[in-house]
Design a protein around this motif. Structure first.
Motif, PDB file in Angstrom:
ATOM      1  N   THR A 137       0.832  -1.219   0.000  1.00  0.00           N
ATOM      2  CA  THR A 137       0.000   0.000   0.000  1.00  0.00           C
ATOM      3  C   THR A 137       0.867   1.270   0.000  1.00  0.00           C
ATOM      4  O   THR A 137       0.680   2.133  -0.872  1.00  0.00           O
ATOM      5  CB  THR A 137      -1.009  -0.020   1.162  1.00  0.00           C
ATOM      6  N   GLY A 161      -1.667   8.633  10.613  1.00  0.00           N
ATOM      7  CA  GLY A 161      -1.731   7.204  10.946  1.00  0.00           C
ATOM      8  C   GLY A 161      -0.329   6.630  11.033  1.00  0.00           C
ATOM      9  O   GLY A 161       0.539   6.983  10.223  1.00  0.00           O
ATOM     10  N   ARG A 162      -0.099   5.750  12.016  1.00  0.00           N
ATOM     11  CA  ARG A 162       1.258   5.221  12.239  1.00  0.00           C
ATOM     12  C   ARG A 162       1.271   3.696  12.293  1.00  0.00           C
ATOM     13  O   ARG A 162       2.025   3.105  13.072  1.00  0.00           O
ATOM     14  CB  ARG A 162       1.822   5.800  13.536  1.00  0.00           C
ATOM     15  N   SER A 163       0.424   3.057  11.486  1.00  0.00           N
ATOM     16  CA  SER A 163       0.403   1.586  11.534  1.00  0.00           C
ATOM     17  C   SER A 163       1.642   1.016  10.866  1.00  0.00           C
ATOM     18  O   SER A 163       2.316   1.687  10.066  1.00  0.00           O
ATOM     19  CB  SER A 163      -0.859   1.041  10.858  1.00  0.00           C
ATOM     20  N   ASN A 166       0.971   0.753   6.984  1.00  0.00           N
ATOM     21  CA  ASN A 166       0.802   1.971   6.182  1.00  0.00           C
ATOM     22  C   ASN A 166       1.705   3.128   6.634  1.00  0.00           C
ATOM     23  O   ASN A 166       2.668   3.478   5.956  1.00  0.00           O
ATOM     24  CB  ASN A 166      -0.670   2.416   6.205  1.00  0.00           C
ATOM     25  N   HIS A 185      -1.085  10.978  14.797  1.00  0.00           N
ATOM     26  CA  HIS A 185      -1.864   9.796  15.206  1.00  0.00           C
ATOM     27  C   HIS A 185      -2.950  10.225  16.185  1.00  0.00           C
ATOM     28  O   HIS A 185      -3.184  11.428  16.361  1.00  0.00           O
ATOM     29  CB  HIS A 185      -0.915   8.746  15.797  1.00  0.00           C
ATOM     30  N   GLY A 206      -8.695   5.458   8.614  1.00  0.00           N
ATOM     31  CA  GLY A 206      -9.919   4.664   8.744  1.00  0.00           C
ATOM     32  C   GLY A 206     -11.028   5.468   9.397  1.00  0.00           C
ATOM     33  O   GLY A 206     -11.837   4.935  10.146  1.00  0.00           O
ATOM     34  N   LYS A 207     -11.045   6.792   9.121  1.00  0.00           N
ATOM     35  CA  LYS A 207     -12.118   7.667   9.628  1.00  0.00           C
ATOM     36  C   LYS A 207     -12.681   8.463   8.436  1.00  0.00           C
ATOM     37  O   LYS A 207     -11.978   9.315   7.868  1.00  0.00           O
ATOM     38  CB  LYS A 207     -11.587   8.667  10.657  1.00  0.00           C
ATOM     39  N   MET A 210     -12.240  12.504   7.350  1.00  0.00           N
ATOM     40  CA  MET A 210     -11.569  13.221   8.446  1.00  0.00           C
ATOM     41  C   MET A 210     -10.793  14.456   7.953  1.00  0.00           C
ATOM     42  O   MET A 210     -10.809  15.518   8.567  1.00  0.00           O
ATOM     43  CB  MET A 210     -10.602  12.264   9.150  1.00  0.00           C
ATOM     44  N   VAL A 225      -5.712   6.728   1.679  1.00  0.00           N
ATOM     45  CA  VAL A 225      -5.591   5.267   1.836  1.00  0.00           C
ATOM     46  C   VAL A 225      -6.871   4.665   2.434  1.00  0.00           C
ATOM     47  O   VAL A 225      -7.190   3.500   2.219  1.00  0.00           O
ATOM     48  CB  VAL A 225      -4.370   4.925   2.735  1.00  0.00           C
ATOM     49  N   ILE A 227     -10.349   3.211   3.774  1.00  0.00           N
ATOM     50  CA  ILE A 227     -11.507   2.499   3.210  1.00  0.00           C
ATOM     51  C   ILE A 227     -12.551   2.456   4.316  1.00  0.00           C
ATOM     52  O   ILE A 227     -12.363   1.775   5.329  1.00  0.00           O
ATOM     53  CB  ILE A 227     -11.153   1.056   2.784  1.00  0.00           C
ATOM     54  N   ASN A 228     -13.603   3.239   4.145  1.00  0.00           N
ATOM     55  CA  ASN A 228     -14.641   3.313   5.181  1.00  0.00           C
ATOM     56  C   ASN A 228     -15.989   2.988   4.571  1.00  0.00           C
ATOM     57  O   ASN A 228     -16.359   3.552   3.545  1.00  0.00           O
ATOM     58  CB  ASN A 228     -14.677   4.727   5.775  1.00  0.00           C
ATOM     59  N   VAL A 261      -5.882   4.218  -4.195  1.00  0.00           N
ATOM     60  CA  VAL A 261      -4.809   3.385  -3.630  1.00  0.00           C
ATOM     61  C   VAL A 261      -5.125   1.885  -3.759  1.00  0.00           C
ATOM     62  O   VAL A 261      -4.208   1.074  -3.939  1.00  0.00           O
ATOM     63  CB  VAL A 261      -4.565   3.788  -2.149  1.00  0.00           C
ATOM     64  N   GLY A 262      -6.406   1.509  -3.698  1.00  0.00           N
ATOM     65  CA  GLY A 262      -6.786   0.088  -3.741  1.00  0.00           C
ATOM     66  C   GLY A 262      -6.165  -0.675  -4.909  1.00  0.00           C
ATOM     67  O   GLY A 262      -5.429  -1.652  -4.711  1.00  0.00           O
TER      68      GLY A 262
END
Ligand code: NDP
Length: 285
Positions: A137, A161-163, A166, A185, A206-207, A210, A225, A227-228, A261-262
């Protein structure tokens, strides 16, 4: 400008297809996806991965296991694939059932075949600036950004986001390109103010919606990125983390959801499989 991930992904797939056509007839990259249980979104993702892999000429197959598979059985299956010379890429579709330790499973995959780029060896190599298998991704986001901005040096980039899949690898890719990167984050204060100063925003939260219109400057490039799944006028829709409709006519570039992005994520999985194939072939010669 709308950054058309679907089109960029198609270009990337065409290139991979051409590269595979040039290989000797008995040499094909092989990708095996492990799918456990009946998770509905995972079923769709895996089906698409298989479809596009076959389309470019990758020998692709899916190993399906029941939700009740034990961790040791799963490790045995991964080790069989590690030792199978026809398999160059191994992907374990996440999430895993709760009784299986995700970290231990990822670490069982041979790092050379780790096409998701989640193995600590690949994570370490990416952050050290060495050659690495980069998670699909963020790699896809990177290619989309480079379509709009050739030289990223000195830009203020904000990664929301800090996953591990991603935000963190995205940050490493942008640092490599000499961006000044801020990661925000759920505990960050004043995200709006930080975004307003950004030349580049990558939203992986994931919001839904936002990142709003008045959070971004006109010259910004934004990659969405998220997807909701939301209900709009009683209908189920998929939207991103960015208020795309209100932003799209004003900013320098923004990617849509869906169609951003998908498709790039899947195209980059195919590219990583090709990369694994080349690396393993060189090692074996
Ligand atoms: P995670 O849930 O693992 O991480 C989300 C991140 O967002 C965390 O770092 C979290 O902060 C941060 N966050 C949550 N709420 C806020 C907030 N209010 N303000 C600022 N930051 C916040 O998600 P993933 O990285 O796995 O996925 C992110 C999104 O991307 C999802 O919508 C997912 O579906 C989508 N996705 C899309 C893919 C594609 O191919 N297009 C592939 C993978 C994911 P903290 O760390 O403090 O909790």
């Amino acid at each position: 400008m709308i950054i058309d991930g679907k089109k960029i992904a198609e270009e990337l797939r065409d290139k991979i297809k051409k590269d595979i056509k040039e290989l000797a007839i008995d040499k094909r990259p092989g990708l095996t996806v492990i799918l456990i249980g009946e998770h509905p979104a995972s079923q769709i993702y895996v089906k698409n991965k298989e479809k596009f892999a076959k389309e470019v000429g990758i020998n692709s197959n899916v190993l399906k296991f029941n939700e009740s598979i034990s961790e040791s059985e799963l490790k045995k299956e991964i080790n069989k694939l590690n030792n199978n010379s026809a398999v160059h890429g191994i992907l374990v579709q996440l999430p895993l059932p709760e009784h299986i330790n995700q970290k231990d499973i990822i670490e069982t995959i041979n790092p050379d075949k780790d096409v998701d780029g989640f193995h600590p060896i690949n994570v370490g190599n990416l952050s050290s600036g060495n050659d690495a298998m980069v998670p699909c991704t963020p790699l896809g986001c990177y290619y989309m950004i480079k379509k709009v901005i050739k030289d990223l040096s000195g830009l203020n980039a904000v990664v929301v986001g800090r996953s591990n899949i991603n935000g963190k690898p995205m940050t490493q890719l942008l640092l490599r390109e000499n961006c000044t990167v801020t990661i925000v984050h759920s505990k960050t204060k004043n995200i709006e103010k930080i975004c307003k100063n950004a030349d580049l925003i990558i939203a992986a939260v994931g919001k839904a919606h936002m990142i709003q219109n008045d959070w971004v400057k006109d010259t910004a490039v934004i990659i969405d990125v998220g997807i909701n799944r939301v209900k709009i006028d009683g209908k189920n829709k998929i939207v991103g983390d960015v208020d795309f409709q209100n932003i799209k006519d004003r900013v320098k570039g923004v990617s849509p959801v869906p169609g951003g992005v998908g498709p790039m994520t899947i195209a980059c999985l195919l590219e990583n499989t090709m990369k694994a194939f080349k690396k393993i072939s060189v090692k074996n010669n």
